[in-house]
Design a protein around this motif. Structure first.
Motif, PDB file in Angstrom:
ATOM      1  N   ALA A   1       0.818  -1.218   0.000  1.00  0.00           N
ATOM      2  CA  ALA A   1       0.000   0.000   0.000  1.00  0.00           C
ATOM      3  C   ALA A   1       0.848   1.264   0.000  1.00  0.00           C
ATOM      4  O   ALA A   1       1.944   1.306   0.561  1.00  0.00           O
ATOM      5  N   LEU A   2       0.300   2.270  -0.671  1.00  0.00           N
ATOM      6  CA  LEU A   2       0.823   3.627  -0.566  1.00  0.00           C
ATOM      7  C   LEU A   2      -0.304   4.414   0.098  1.00  0.00           C
ATOM      8  O   LEU A   2      -1.423   4.440  -0.426  1.00  0.00           O
ATOM      9  N   ILE A   3      -0.005   5.009   1.251  1.00  0.00           N
ATOM     10  CA  ILE A   3      -1.042   5.791   1.952  1.00  0.00           C
ATOM     11  C   ILE A   3      -0.737   7.265   1.729  1.00  0.00           C
ATOM     12  O   ILE A   3       0.356   7.744   2.062  1.00  0.00           O
ATOM     13  N   VAL A   4      -1.711   7.979   1.174  1.00  0.00           N
ATOM     14  CA  VAL A   4      -1.519   9.402   0.853  1.00  0.00           C
ATOM     15  C   VAL A   4      -2.582  10.186   1.610  1.00  0.00           C
ATOM     16  O   VAL A   4      -3.776  10.072   1.324  1.00  0.00           O
ATOM     17  N   THR A   5      -2.140  10.965   2.589  1.00  0.00           N
ATOM     18  CA  THR A   5      -3.067  11.649   3.496  1.00  0.00           C
ATOM     19  C   THR A   5      -2.911  13.158   3.372  1.00  0.00           C
ATOM     20  O   THR A   5      -1.842  13.706   3.674  1.00  0.00           O
ATOM     21  N   PHE A   6      -3.959  13.833   2.915  1.00  0.00           N
ATOM     22  CA  PHE A   6      -3.994  15.302   2.865  1.00  0.00           C
ATOM     23  C   PHE A   6      -4.823  15.766   4.062  1.00  0.00           C
ATOM     24  O   PHE A   6      -5.974  15.327   4.209  1.00  0.00           O
ATOM     25  N   ASP A   7      -4.270  16.678   4.878  1.00  0.00           N
ATOM     26  CA  ASP A   7      -5.098  17.182   5.976  1.00  0.00           C
ATOM     27  C   ASP A   7      -4.516  18.453   6.579  1.00  0.00           C
ATOM     28  O   ASP A   7      -3.334  18.753   6.391  1.00  0.00           O
ATOM     29  N   TYR A   8      -5.373  19.178   7.283  1.00  0.00           N
ATOM     30  CA  TYR A   8      -4.908  20.319   8.064  1.00  0.00           C
ATOM     31  C   TYR A   8      -4.241  19.761   9.313  1.00  0.00           C
ATOM     32  O   TYR A   8      -4.859  18.955  10.021  1.00  0.00           O
ATOM     33  N   GLY A   9      -3.003  20.175   9.586  1.00  0.00           N
ATOM     34  CA  GLY A   9      -2.364  19.703  10.810  1.00  0.00           C
ATOM     35  C   GLY A   9      -0.885  19.986  10.817  1.00  0.00           C
ATOM     36  O   GLY A   9      -0.328  20.546   9.864  1.00  0.00           O
ATOM     37  N   TYR A  10      -0.257  19.588  11.902  1.00  0.00           N
ATOM     38  CA  TYR A  10       1.165  19.812  12.112  1.00  0.00           C
ATOM     39  C   TYR A  10       1.735  18.609  12.845  1.00  0.00           C
ATOM     40  O   TYR A  10       0.997  17.745  13.316  1.00  0.00           O
TER      41      TYR A  10
ATOM     42  N   HIS B   1      -7.342  20.729  13.787  1.00  0.00           N
ATOM     43  CA  HIS B   1      -6.123  20.306  13.085  1.00  0.00           C
ATOM     44  C   HIS B   1      -5.581  19.030  13.731  1.00  0.00           C
ATOM     45  O   HIS B   1      -5.711  18.833  14.941  1.00  0.00           O
ATOM     46  N   ILE B   2      -4.938  18.204  12.904  1.00  0.00           N
ATOM     47  CA  ILE B   2      -4.520  16.892  13.414  1.00  0.00           C
ATOM     48  C   ILE B   2      -3.034  16.859  13.762  1.00  0.00           C
ATOM     49  O   ILE B   2      -2.244  17.678  13.278  1.00  0.00           O
ATOM     50  N   ASN B   3      -2.688  15.876  14.589  1.00  0.00           N
ATOM     51  CA  ASN B   3      -1.296  15.666  14.971  1.00  0.00           C
ATOM     52  C   ASN B   3      -0.700  14.619  14.026  1.00  0.00           C
ATOM     53  O   ASN B   3      -0.942  13.420  14.186  1.00  0.00           O
TER      54      ASN B   3
END
Ligand SMILES: C[S@@+](CC[C@H](N)C(=O)[O-])C[C@H]1O[C@@H](n2cnc3c(N)ncnc32)[C@H](O)[C@@H]1O
Length: 363
Positions: free
Chosen positions: A219-228, A268-270
């Protein structure tokens, strides 16, 4: 604040029996099967909705993801690949990716919305329903920032969690000593909150990523999200009041208890939760940076929406419409707003990990 809004009856009933943790309040406000914000017939996402996301802003986004899919397929040596959009909303990204050589899956806990159910995309409500065979490109955009989260604050006697209770005037906040699991959470990231500092945290970020990362051996996991990463996210000065926000009609507000079920609630996510979990499960971290950099590295320079205009539009209306479309495309990659604030994490396991195009140096 007065108790009005679609989820109010559900909340009022529950609050008769005692306070609700803010996390449970968010769960009901966003995902109650009849009254939740995400469970209505129409998607709240898009230019005519409450807020825009990258796929709903410009077709340049699906063009870039299409390129990534092509690269993934080329590297998979003829194996039948799946592209899985987790938290796909109304499925518009998937529909704009038609004719790619992958099996398209849309996963969303809030099925079925207008626009979903269109063949050849398989729409399901859980990752468990996706076929396991072959390599998977496991994609999400703004999934993690839509998970229910807790609100915490540091007081002189230790960490407190925010709860919601009902008064004669409506909903209000109440603080209780936080469960130990939150102290452990901050300790595990080496974070000590300052007195008076707020933080918004979801233990589901790591749990959800574990489910995604455990799904497929290739698998290639590609995660777009607001966070730091944790140190930035819980910075005592930059984000002293946390990141929780409410969205409605393209406006942001900090009034989190207003209009339950009628406004989006997000935090926002960690990204350290995700990076750490993936690496524990044998994934290699291939990319972590701003959306603008990721999209540009996929080679968008030659896209007609970004190239200089070759011929002048025929009418003023056409010129204005074209200008707007081109501005929306540029918003995805400009070093402010969505292009700057959204981060992209890519982790791979069991897939050819020699340099991907998104890893090339741009400058
Ligand atoms: C902020 S919206 C993003 C929609 C779409 N990805 C986009 O970028 O326009 C978040 C979506 O995630 C879905 N979602 C939330 N929790 C989920 C879960 N545990 N599994 C699948 N989908 C989930 C919500 O129902 C919602 O449609």
């Amino acid at each position: 604040m007065a108790m009005t809004g679609p989820a109010s009856d559900v909340l009022r009933n529950l609050l008769q029996y005692g306070d609700l943790s803010f996390r449970d309040f968010v769960e009901i406000a966003l995902y109650h099967p009849e009254a939740g914000y995400y469970c209505g017939a129409q998607s709240p996402v898009g230019k005519g909705g409450d807020y825009v996301t990258s796929p709903s802003l410009s077709s340049l986004f699906s063009h870039a993801i299409g390129r990534l899919i092509d690269e993934f397929v080329t590297r998979s040596n003829g194996a039948m690949c799946s592209f899985v959009d987790i938290g796909c909303g109304d499925g518009s990204l998937l529909r704009s990716l038609e004719n790619r050589n992958v099996v398209p899956w849309g996963v969303d806990r809030s099925l079925m919305r207008a626009g979903q159910a269109a063949a050849p995309v398989h729409f399901v409500s859980s990752l468990l329903e996706v076929e396991k065979q072959g390599p998977h490109l496991l994609f999400s955009n703004e999934l993690f920032d839509a998970l229910p989260f807790s609100r915490l604050v540091m007081r002189p006697d230790g960490l407190h969690e925010l709860w919601v209770h009902e008064t004669d005037e409506g909903l209000d906040w109440r603080e209780r000593e936080a469960a130990e699991v939150y102290d452990d959470y901050f300790a595990s990231h080496g974070i000590t909150l300052e007195e008076g500092q707020f933080a918004d945290v979801s233990l589901d970020w790591a749990a959800m990523y574990r489910d995604i990362a455990s799904f497929s051996p290739q698998a290639l996991i590609v995660t777009f999200d607001y966070g730091y990463r944790a140190k930035q996210l819980f910075h005592p000065r930059a984000r002293r009041f946390g990141t929780a926000a409410a969205y409605s009609q393209q406006r942001v507000s900090r009034d989190l208890l207003a209009n339950p079920g009628g406004q989006d609630l997000t935090a926002h996510i960690n990204f350290d939760d995700l990076i750490r979990m993936g690496e524990e499960l044998g994934y290699e971290t291939l990319f972590f940076d701003r959306q603008a950099k990721f999209l540009l590295s996929l080679g968008l320079e030659d896209h007609p929406l970004l190239a200089p205009l070759s011929e002048a539009p025929e009418s003023v209306e056409e010129a204005l419409a074209l200008r707007e479309t081109r501005e929306e495309a540029r918003r995805l990659i400009l070093p402010d707003g969505i292009g700057e604030e959204i981060r992209v994490l890519v982790q791979g396991r069991g897939v050819a990990n020699h340099t991907w195009s998104f890893q090339r140096k741009l400058f």
